[in-house]
Design a protein around this motif. Structure first.
Motif, PDB file in Angstrom:
ATOM      1  N   GLY A 113     -57.776-101.494  20.264  1.00 24.11           N
ATOM      2  CA  GLY A 113     -58.598-100.293  20.395  1.00 24.11           C
ATOM      3  C   GLY A 113     -58.742 -99.784  21.803  1.00 24.11           C
ATOM      4  O   GLY A 113     -59.539 -98.879  22.058  1.00 24.11           O
ATOM      5  N   GLN A 114     -57.966-100.334  22.753  1.00 31.14           N
ATOM      6  CA  GLN A 114     -58.061 -99.867  24.141  1.00 31.14           C
ATOM      7  C   GLN A 114     -57.711 -98.384  24.258  1.00 31.14           C
ATOM      8  O   GLN A 114     -58.277 -97.681  25.092  1.00 31.14           O
ATOM      9  N   ASP A 115     -56.782 -97.906  23.405  1.00 28.94           N
ATOM     10  CA  ASP A 115     -56.312 -96.526  23.527  1.00 28.94           C
ATOM     11  C   ASP A 115     -57.319 -95.498  23.039  1.00 28.94           C
ATOM     12  O   ASP A 115     -57.209 -94.315  23.364  1.00 28.94           O
ATOM     13  N   VAL A 116     -58.319 -95.927  22.272  1.00 30.84           N
ATOM     14  CA  VAL A 116     -59.306 -94.977  21.743  1.00 30.84           C
ATOM     15  C   VAL A 116     -60.716 -95.263  22.232  1.00 30.84           C
ATOM     16  O   VAL A 116     -61.645 -94.531  21.897  1.00 30.84           O
ATOM     17  N   SER A 117     -60.902 -96.309  23.016  1.00 30.35           N
ATOM     18  CA  SER A 117     -62.229 -96.649  23.534  1.00 30.35           C
ATOM     19  C   SER A 117     -62.755 -95.513  24.409  1.00 30.35           C
ATOM     20  O   SER A 117     -62.107 -95.127  25.390  1.00 30.35           O
ATOM     21  N   PRO A 118     -63.932 -94.926  24.092  1.00 28.18           N
ATOM     22  CA  PRO A 118     -64.481 -93.835  24.915  1.00 28.18           C
ATOM     23  C   PRO A 118     -64.654 -94.228  26.377  1.00 28.18           C
ATOM     24  O   PRO A 118     -64.345 -93.456  27.284  1.00 28.18           O
ATOM     25  N   GLY A 119     -65.141 -95.437  26.604  1.00 30.76           N
ATOM     26  CA  GLY A 119     -65.365 -95.877  27.976  1.00 30.76           C
ATOM     27  C   GLY A 119     -64.082 -96.042  28.765  1.00 30.76           C
ATOM     28  O   GLY A 119     -63.998 -95.645  29.934  1.00 30.76           O
ATOM     29  N   LEU A 120     -63.052 -96.616  28.138  1.00 32.70           N
ATOM     30  CA  LEU A 120     -61.783 -96.797  28.841  1.00 32.70           C
ATOM     31  C   LEU A 120     -61.078 -95.465  29.051  1.00 32.70           C
ATOM     32  O   LEU A 120     -60.423 -95.258  30.082  1.00 32.70           O
ATOM     33  N   LYS A 121     -61.228 -94.517  28.115  1.00 33.06           N
ATOM     34  CA  LYS A 121     -60.619 -93.193  28.276  1.00 33.06           C
ATOM     35  C   LYS A 121     -61.285 -92.417  29.413  1.00 33.06           C
ATOM     36  O   LYS A 121     -60.667 -91.549  30.031  1.00 33.06           O
ATOM     37  N   ARG A 122     -62.547 -92.723  29.691  1.00 30.81           N
ATOM     38  CA  ARG A 122     -63.265 -92.062  30.787  1.00 30.81           C
ATOM     39  C   ARG A 122     -62.998 -92.728  32.133  1.00 30.81           C
ATOM     40  O   ARG A 122     -63.580 -92.346  33.141  1.00 30.81           O
ATOM     41  N   GLY A 123     -62.160 -93.728  32.141  1.00 27.53           N
ATOM     42  CA  GLY A 123     -61.836 -94.398  33.394  1.00 27.53           C
ATOM     43  C   GLY A 123     -62.518 -95.731  33.578  1.00 27.53           C
ATOM     44  O   GLY A 123     -62.390 -96.350  34.641  1.00 27.53           O
ATOM     45  N   GLY A 124     -63.260 -96.197  32.559  1.00 31.15           N
ATOM     46  CA  GLY A 124     -63.914 -97.496  32.647  1.00 31.15           C
ATOM     47  C   GLY A 124     -62.899 -98.628  32.713  1.00 31.15           C
ATOM     48  O   GLY A 124     -61.718 -98.467  32.379  1.00 31.15           O
ATOM     49  N   VAL A 125     -63.366 -99.776  33.132  1.00 30.13           N
ATOM     50  CA  VAL A 125     -62.507-100.952  33.305  1.00 30.13           C
ATOM     51  C   VAL A 125     -62.939-102.038  32.328  1.00 30.13           C
ATOM     52  O   VAL A 125     -64.136-102.336  32.211  1.00 30.13           O
ATOM     53  N   LEU A 126     -61.968-102.616  31.621  1.00 37.02           N
ATOM     54  CA  LEU A 126     -62.257-103.704  30.695  1.00 37.02           C
ATOM     55  C   LEU A 126     -62.452-104.998  31.473  1.00 37.02           C
ATOM     56  O   LEU A 126     -61.548-105.460  32.176  1.00 37.02           O
ATOM     57  N   ASN A 127     -63.624-105.586  31.348  1.00 38.50           N
ATOM     58  CA  ASN A 127     -63.948-106.859  31.995  1.00 38.50           C
ATOM     59  C   ASN A 127     -63.940-107.950  30.932  1.00 38.50           C
ATOM     60  O   ASN A 127     -64.865-108.039  30.116  1.00 38.50           O
ATOM     61  N   ILE A 128     -62.890-108.766  30.912  1.00 39.01           N
ATOM     62  CA  ILE A 128     -62.767-109.837  29.913  1.00 39.01           C
ATOM     63  C   ILE A 128     -63.470-111.084  30.443  1.00 39.01           C
ATOM     64  O   ILE A 128     -63.059-111.660  31.451  1.00 39.01           O
ATOM     65  N   VAL A 129     -64.520-111.486  29.765  1.00 40.66           N
ATOM     66  CA  VAL A 129     -65.288-112.664  30.171  1.00 40.66           C
ATOM     67  C   VAL A 129     -64.658-113.934  29.603  1.00 40.66           C
ATOM     68  O   VAL A 129     -64.606-114.971  30.275  1.00 40.66           O
ATOM     69  N   ARG A 130     -64.171-113.856  28.353  1.00 35.57           N
ATOM     70  CA  ARG A 130     -63.560-115.025  27.704  1.00 35.57           C
ATOM     71  C   ARG A 130     -62.240-114.613  27.058  1.00 35.57           C
ATOM     72  O   ARG A 130     -62.218-113.748  26.184  1.00 35.57           O
ATOM     73  N   HIS A 131     -61.161-115.258  27.486  1.00 33.74           N
ATOM     74  CA  HIS A 131     -59.853-115.034  26.866  1.00 33.74           C
ATOM     75  C   HIS A 131     -59.682-115.889  25.617  1.00 33.74           C
ATOM     76  O   HIS A 131     -58.744-115.680  24.842  1.00 33.74           O
ATOM     77  N   SER A 132     -60.544-116.867  25.435  1.00 32.71           N
ATOM     78  CA  SER A 132     -60.507-117.721  24.248  1.00 32.71           C
ATOM     79  C   SER A 132     -61.926-118.177  23.927  1.00 32.71           C
ATOM     80  O   SER A 132     -62.818-118.111  24.780  1.00 32.71           O
ATOM     81  N   ILE A 133     -62.122-118.624  22.687  1.00 35.12           N
ATOM     82  CA  ILE A 133     -63.426-119.098  22.241  1.00 35.12           C
ATOM     83  C   ILE A 133     -63.282-120.541  21.767  1.00 35.12           C
ATOM     84  O   ILE A 133     -62.427-120.845  20.929  1.00 35.12           O
ATOM     85  N   GLU A 134     -64.086-121.414  22.327  1.00 38.56           N
ATOM     86  CA  GLU A 134     -64.084-122.818  21.919  1.00 38.56           C
ATOM     87  C   GLU A 134     -64.743-122.928  20.548  1.00 38.56           C
ATOM     88  O   GLU A 134     -65.910-122.571  20.375  1.00 38.56           O
ATOM     89  N   MET A 135     -63.967-123.412  19.571  1.00 41.19           N
ATOM     90  CA  MET A 135     -64.428-123.425  18.182  1.00 41.19           C
ATOM     91  C   MET A 135     -64.328-124.820  17.576  1.00 41.19           C
ATOM     92  O   MET A 135     -63.535-125.662  18.006  1.00 41.19           O
ATOM     93  N   SER A 183     -66.731-106.648  28.299  1.00 49.11           N
ATOM     94  CA  SER A 183     -67.573-105.473  28.531  1.00 49.11           C
ATOM     95  C   SER A 183     -66.721-104.386  29.172  1.00 49.11           C
ATOM     96  O   SER A 183     -65.646-104.654  29.714  1.00 49.11           O
ATOM     97  N   VAL A 184     -67.209-103.149  29.070  1.00 52.23           N
ATOM     98  CA  VAL A 184     -66.555-102.023  29.733  1.00 52.23           C
ATOM     99  C   VAL A 184     -67.457-101.594  30.884  1.00 52.23           C
ATOM    100  O   VAL A 184     -68.607-101.197  30.662  1.00 52.23           O
ATOM    101  N   VAL A 185     -66.956-101.702  32.092  1.00 50.32           N
ATOM    102  CA  VAL A 185     -67.757-101.406  33.273  1.00 50.32           C
ATOM    103  C   VAL A 185     -67.251-100.126  33.933  1.00 50.32           C
ATOM    104  O   VAL A 185     -66.103 -99.719  33.748  1.00 50.32           O
ATOM    105  N   ALA A 186     -68.126 -99.503  34.711  1.00 46.32           N
ATOM    106  CA  ALA A 186     -67.765 -98.279  35.408  1.00 46.32           C
ATOM    107  C   ALA A 186     -66.765 -98.589  36.517  1.00 46.32           C
ATOM    108  O   ALA A 186     -66.856 -99.632  37.167  1.00 46.32           O
ATOM    109  N   PRO A 187     -65.797 -97.687  36.752  1.00 41.73           N
ATOM    110  CA  PRO A 187     -64.863 -97.912  37.865  1.00 41.73           C
ATOM    111  C   PRO A 187     -65.580 -97.803  39.194  1.00 41.73           C
ATOM    112  O   PRO A 187     -66.657 -97.204  39.291  1.00 41.73           O
ATOM    113  N   SER A 188     -64.991 -98.361  40.231  1.00 38.54           N
ATOM    114  CA  SER A 188     -65.645 -98.377  41.544  1.00 38.54           C
ATOM    115  C   SER A 188     -65.903 -96.970  42.065  1.00 38.54           C
ATOM    116  O   SER A 188     -66.914 -96.717  42.720  1.00 38.54           O
ATOM    117  N   THR A 189     -65.008 -96.002  41.768  1.00 36.46           N
ATOM    118  CA  THR A 189     -65.210 -94.621  42.239  1.00 36.46           C
ATOM    119  C   THR A 189     -66.452 -94.010  41.603  1.00 36.46           C
ATOM    120  O   THR A 189     -67.229 -93.320  42.263  1.00 36.46           O
TER     121      THR A 189
END
Length: 235
Positions: A113-135, A183-189
């Protein structure tokens, strides 16, 4: 669900450094199979086959039906010892997985869903906290990966583990909080524009406050103006 691969081995009657060295000289890798309520069993595996499986990645999270002299046992690799000089496999430990047992694994997270995410389309940055989940997963119901859907996320939105669809019987190792996956965070600009804009607005407000006299206050006398004469006192 995770595919179970087939792997052959042969029973190894002798243990210790000497027999293990001789097995390696014959193109075999010594190993041990433990757990499941029975005694550990020493085995030997074909070196080329084991190295090929190890080099593909994900070996320690792969399920195997280990065929030892015709008897199949469901196992998962738990430890691999490497030669300190060549980095080649010299020993492997397998843990038995009886029917109904659970195993602790790190399951990777895939994002969509990166291509349709409103935040990412506005220039937001995807901040991945966990690449995997311990299960903690049932041995017969282990997922290959989890899907994290970003399609509805805007800037400042956060995706938690509660938004991930988990297979039946699987639970996160961390269960005392709804921890963050991404999370989707605001770009530095954008952050800089908001900071500058906020500082300018604060400065304008301060200037306006200093220029406007308080309600009911008298205007200050002009420089050089004389004070009004007092009326003569009556005698």
């Amino acid at each position: 669900m995770r595919e179970v691969q087939q792997l052959s081995a042969e029973a190894r009657n002798q243990t210790g450094k000497g027999p293990a060295y001789r097995a390696r000289q014959k193109g075999l890798i010594p190993g041990v199979m433990y757990g499941g309520g029975t005694d550990p069993e020493s085995v030997s595996l074909d070196k080329r086959t084991l190295e090929r499986l190890f080099d593909t990645g994900g070996f320690l999270t792969t399920l195997f039906d280990l065929n030892v002299d015709g008897a199949k046992t469901r196992v998962i690799p738990r430890d691999v010892q490497l030669d300190p000089v060549t980095d080649r496999v010299v020993h492997v430990d397998f843990m038995r997985l009886p029917k109904g047992s659970k195993v602790r694994l790190a399951i990777p997270v895939h994002f969509k869903g990166q291509d349709v995410s409103p935040g990412l389309k506005r220039g937001g940055v995807l901040n991945i906290v966990r690449h995997s989940i311990e299960m903690l997963c049932p041995a017969d119901n282990i997922p290959n990966f989890f899907i994290a859907d970003l399609s509805a996320m805007d800037i400042h939105d956060t995706l938690h583990v509660s938004a991930i669809e988990l297979p039946e019987g699987a639970v996160p190792v961390i269960r005392d909080r709804d921890f963050t996956i991404a999370s989707v965070v605001a770009p530095s600009t954008m952050k800089e524009e908001l900071r500058v804009g906020g500082a300018a607005a604060t400065g304008d407000a301060a200037a306006e406050g200093a220029a406007a006299p308080a309600a009911g206050a008298k205007a200050p006398a002009a420089a050089g103006a004389k004070a009004p004469a007092k009326a003569p006192e009556k005698k």
